[in-house]
Design an enzyme around this catalytic site. Structure first.
Site, PDB file in Angstrom:
ATOM      1  N   CYS A  23      11.174  11.911   0.333  1.00  0.00           N
ATOM      2  CA  CYS A  23      11.792  12.321   1.633  1.00  0.00           C
ATOM      3  C   CYS A  23      11.031  13.374   1.985  1.00  0.00           C
ATOM      4  CB  CYS A  23      12.989  12.798   1.023  1.00  0.00           C
ATOM      5  SG  CYS A  23      13.971  11.597  -0.139  1.00  0.00           S
ATOM      6  N   ARG A  48       7.890  10.545   6.441  1.00  0.00           N
ATOM      7  CA  ARG A  48       8.147  10.794   5.159  1.00  0.00           C
ATOM      8  C   ARG A  48       9.378   9.851   4.670  1.00  0.00           C
ATOM      9  NH1 ARG A  48       5.108  15.126   2.879  1.00  0.00           N
ATOM     10  NH2 ARG A  48       6.556  14.686   1.017  1.00  0.00           N
ATOM     11  N   TRP A  95      14.054   8.618   2.239  1.00  0.00           N
ATOM     12  CA  TRP A  95      13.733   7.314   2.273  1.00  0.00           C
ATOM     13  C   TRP A  95      13.948   6.558   0.836  1.00  0.00           C
ATOM     14  CZ3 TRP A  95      10.287   4.962  -1.246  1.00  0.00           C
ATOM     15  CH2 TRP A  95       9.618   3.612  -0.765  1.00  0.00           C
ATOM     16  N   ASN A 121      13.832  16.438  -2.847  1.00  0.00           N
ATOM     17  CA  ASN A 121      12.654  15.351  -2.764  1.00  0.00           C
ATOM     18  C   ASN A 121      12.236  14.925  -4.029  1.00  0.00           C
ATOM     19  OD1 ASN A 121      10.602  13.587  -2.169  1.00  0.00           O
ATOM     20  ND2 ASN A 121       9.166  15.204  -1.687  1.00  0.00           N
ATOM     21  N   GLY A 122      12.378  13.920  -4.901  1.00  0.00           N
ATOM     22  CA  GLY A 122      11.905  13.734  -6.030  1.00  0.00           C
ATOM     23  C   GLY A 122      13.137  12.967  -6.850  1.00  0.00           C
ATOM     24  N   GLU A 488      -8.673  -3.995   3.904  1.00  0.00           N
ATOM     25  CA  GLU A 488      -7.914  -2.973   4.631  1.00  0.00           C
ATOM     26  C   GLU A 488      -7.284  -3.697   5.954  1.00  0.00           C
ATOM     27  OE1 GLU A 488      -6.415  -0.235   4.421  1.00  0.00           O
ATOM     28  OE2 GLU A 488      -6.578   0.519   6.529  1.00  0.00           O
ATOM     29  N   LYS A 492      -3.251  -3.160   7.038  1.00  0.00           N
ATOM     30  CA  LYS A 492      -2.802  -3.018   8.361  1.00  0.00           C
ATOM     31  C   LYS A 492      -1.815  -3.878   8.879  1.00  0.00           C
ATOM     32  CE  LYS A 492      -3.122   0.583   7.911  1.00  0.00           C
ATOM     33  NZ  LYS A 492      -3.911   1.144   6.855  1.00  0.00           N
ATOM     34  N   GLU A 495       1.340  -4.276   6.810  1.00  0.00           N
ATOM     35  CA  GLU A 495       2.221  -3.219   6.880  1.00  0.00           C
ATOM     36  C   GLU A 495       3.067  -3.084   8.248  1.00  0.00           C
ATOM     37  OE1 GLU A 495       0.330   0.351   4.259  1.00  0.00           O
ATOM     38  OE2 GLU A 495      -0.688  -0.117   6.162  1.00  0.00           O
ATOM     39  N   HIS A 511     -12.965 -20.979  -4.501  1.00  0.00           N
ATOM     40  CA  HIS A 511     -12.330 -21.166  -5.892  1.00  0.00           C
ATOM     41  C   HIS A 511     -10.742 -21.348  -5.857  1.00  0.00           C
ATOM     42  CE1 HIS A 511     -16.137 -20.583  -7.395  1.00  0.00           C
ATOM     43  NE2 HIS A 511     -16.435 -19.634  -6.495  1.00  0.00           N
ATOM     44  N   LYS A 604       5.234   7.805   3.895  1.00  0.00           N
ATOM     45  CA  LYS A 604       3.553   7.984   3.922  1.00  0.00           C
ATOM     46  C   LYS A 604       3.080   8.641   2.672  1.00  0.00           C
ATOM     47  CE  LYS A 604      -0.014   9.593   7.228  1.00  0.00           C
ATOM     48  NZ  LYS A 604      -0.584   8.333   7.224  1.00  0.00           N
TER      49      LYS A 604
END
Ligand code: M6R
Length: 609
Positions: A23, A48, A95, A121-122, A488, A492, A495, A511, A604
């Site tokens: 958060c 966040r 979040w 936060n935590g 990457e 992107k 996400e 394969h 984030k």
């Protein structure tokens, strides 16, 4: 019986929710109206978390609270979050990936009497034990969160006669887990503390800010104190910092933040994600002009080390994987790549001669921090590459390269990824004693990015997004330096557009995954001068199965159904080839009605394991 069984189940369930809780928190105490400052700080921290939010202020010896589920703008529209009285207050944006996002679970949380408010936060891992104890003492709980035990435990200690700050100290000693908290009481006393979660103090003119990161208060002050592990800061006739481990008052240095508030604003852009894509040419050029002393010194450390690991998570891990190829190809130096979350399984290979290079935009990613802590416990040296000065990673490493890409607000990484690549490339060139060549090529790369982010180039990529927007699956292939680029690019796309995108080393396709390619399956192929002929084999394999092939590279092939020309940039190809993919992800997100800045389920800084 049934009730207590259910209670235990809930305890497990909510400890899981808590464990995923990342958060943004902010507190303000000063001579101005708190609510508008907290509200704008909250907006800056929204990246966040964005499930629910709230603000509590103090006025007339009472706490005033507004909170609800929903994004900040939605809640603000309903409740006018910035219209609360008082010159002191706290705020939170939450979040969580699982469980109900409700008004009751939104922060701030109040103690039973309503005299203490806390944002957190935590995760308080032993919250159920605390809750049972407090319930037995008559405290009442109104939410399912772990956080609510904090204001109540503080109140419990205050009832025993301790003052507000002493009550906070005593309460935190009971709390196991991770936390960054800010607490305020109805008399306007404020205390903040951290343990394994970030917390920074902004020092203004007769005013203080406590926040998860500096972007929350950058428009008010650039003077910041990064709290250390188990520090508790209190406004008590000025700022006082007490370390709970040492059980004594401590001095912490004030740092001058290099970023400015404007960098953390959207300006004329519709989204931070686009703004940050567009900033990359300038950021890369800036890196090419930074003082190279640190690159030379770190390269010297790398030369000395016996056994090198490079570790990170997510996007940063793809930068590391690219580093693996760069160090091998350019510097003929062997390093081991490992996902930070998997690193502890490899720590047995470490000694006091080993070196760990850790890469993290935020410098607060729990998995990365836990990897470097494991390495340090074996005596290894730690070097970090981060965008966040004063972060836990920067502070806990022996040396840190802070690449200063500026604040990255969109949840998904863009400019910090290319910055990490730039730093790793320069290290590889310095290891090969060709730093000047590397710098020249980096400047060329910055020019290519400039071209790739032009209006025309973006429009062209939008055309591709129109073709792909309704696809369910997408495959990406590359070889050598282009393999991590493909990984990457896939991340992107996943996400922010929620299209399933999967990347492969081109040679691996045959394969197994080739079985999934059929008529019209989109397949993005990254090519370069070095890999062109080998790539063509893989491209022909998918083409023969009817794939719609999108080529990205310096040279068009007849096999391509769509082609995005990107200048050949040699060892710097990863920096330029990712640009059209970031733009593609952005355009796909828009066309599919997704929020490019705040994708679902993501935060984030992943500050818990
Ligand atoms: O702050 P960090 O660089 O340590 O973050 C690592 C990952 O969590 C991050 O890169 C994540 O994968 C992002 N969603 C990438 O866009």
């Amino acid at each position: 019986m049934q009730r207590s069984g259910q209670k235990n189940l809930e305890a497990c369930f909510y400890s899981f929710i808590g464990a995923k809780n990342m958060c943004g928190i902010i507190g303000y105490s000063g001579n101005r109206e708190a609510a508008p400052i907290l509200f704008s700080g909250l907006k800056n921290l929204e990246y966040r978390g964005y499930d629910s939010c709230g603000i509590a202020t103090v006025h007339g010896n009472a706490l005033h609270l507004k909170k609800d589920a929903g994004k900040i703008d939605e809640v603000h529209k309903k409740l006018s979050l910035d219209a609360l009285p008082g010159k002191c207050g706290i705020a939170h944006t939450r979040w969580a990936t699982h469980g109900s996002v409700t008004k009751e679970n939104a922060h701030p949380h109040l103690s039973s009497s309503g005299k203490i408010a806390v944002v957190h936060n935590g995760i308080i891992e032993n919250f159920q034990k605390q809750k049972d104890f407090l319930t037995s003492k008559g405290f009442v709980f109104n939410s399912d969160t772990d956080t609510e035990v904090i204001p109540n435990m503080m109140e419990y200690h205050m009832k025993k006669g301790y003052d507000f700050i002493e009550a906070a100290k005593r309460s935190l000693k009971h709390m196991e887990g991770q936390y960054a908290i800010v607490a305020v009481n109805d008399e306007g006393r404020m205390v903040a503390a951290r343990k394994e979660a970030p917390l920074v103090v902004g020092v203004g003119n007769g005013e203080y800010f406590f926040a998860s990161d500096v972007t929350a208060f950058l428009e008010h002050t650039k003077n910041a104190i990064f709290l250390e592990e188990n520090d508790l800061a209190a406004i008590d006739g000025g700022l006082k910092i007490f370390n709970l481990d040492k059980n004594e008052f401590v001095e912490r240095p004030v740092s001058k933040i290099q970023w400015d508030a404007e960098q953390a604003r959207k300006g004329n852009f519709d989204h931070f994600f686009l703004k940050e894509i567009m900033e990359q040419a300038e950021v890369i050029e800036r890196i090419s002009k930074m003082d190279m002393k640190i690159i030379k010194e770190i390269a010297a450390e790398i030369r000395k080390a016996k056994g090198i690991f490079i570790v990170a998570c997510g996007t940063a891990s793809y930068a590391c994987m690219t580093g693996l190829y760069l160090f091998s190809k350019i510097a003929k130096t062997h390093i081991n790549f490992c996902l930070a979350s998997e690193f502890r399984h490899f720590k047995h290979f470490l000694s006091d001669k080993s070196l760990i290079i850790s890469v993290s935009q935020s410098g607060e990613t729990a998995d990365t921090l836990s990897a470097i802590r494991a390495a340090k416990s074996m005596g290894a040296k730690v070097i970090s590459i981060t965008n966040s000065e004063g972060s836990s990673l920067a502070r806990e490493s022996d040396r840190a390269i802070v690449h200063r890409a500026g604040p990255e607000i969109a949840v998904n990484a863009t400019k910090t990824y290319t910055s990490q690549l730039a730093v790793l490339s320069l290290l590889a060139y310095e290891l090969d004693n060709r730093l000047d060549d590397g710098l020249e090529e980096l400047r060329d790369a910055s020019r290519y990015i400039y071209y790739l982010t032009s209006d025309n180039a973006r429009k062209f990529v939008k055309g591709l997004a129109e073709i792909l927007k309704d696809k369910e699956h997408l495959y990406l292939i590359g070889k050598g330096l282009q393999y991590p680029t493909a990984l990457e690019a896939a991340l992107k796309i996943k996400e922010i557009s929620y299209i399933h995108a999967e990347a492969f080393a081109a040679g691996e396709l045959k394969h197994g995954t080739l079985a999934l390619v059929s008529e019209g399956t989109p397949c993005i192929a990254f090519t370069s001068e070095e890999t062109e002929s080998e790539m063509l084999n893989s491209i022909m394999e998918v083409k023969a199965r009817g794939a719609f092939v999108i080529g990205i590279g310096p040279k068009r092939s007849r096999a391509f159904d769509f082609f995005i020309k990107v200048h050949e940039a040699g060892d710097f190809n990863p920096i330029v080839q990712i640009i059209p993919m970031q733009i593609l992800a952005y355009q796909l997100a828009l066309l599919r009605g997704c929020d490019p800045d705040k994708p679902r389920n993501l935060a984030k800084s992943v500050v818990v394991k």
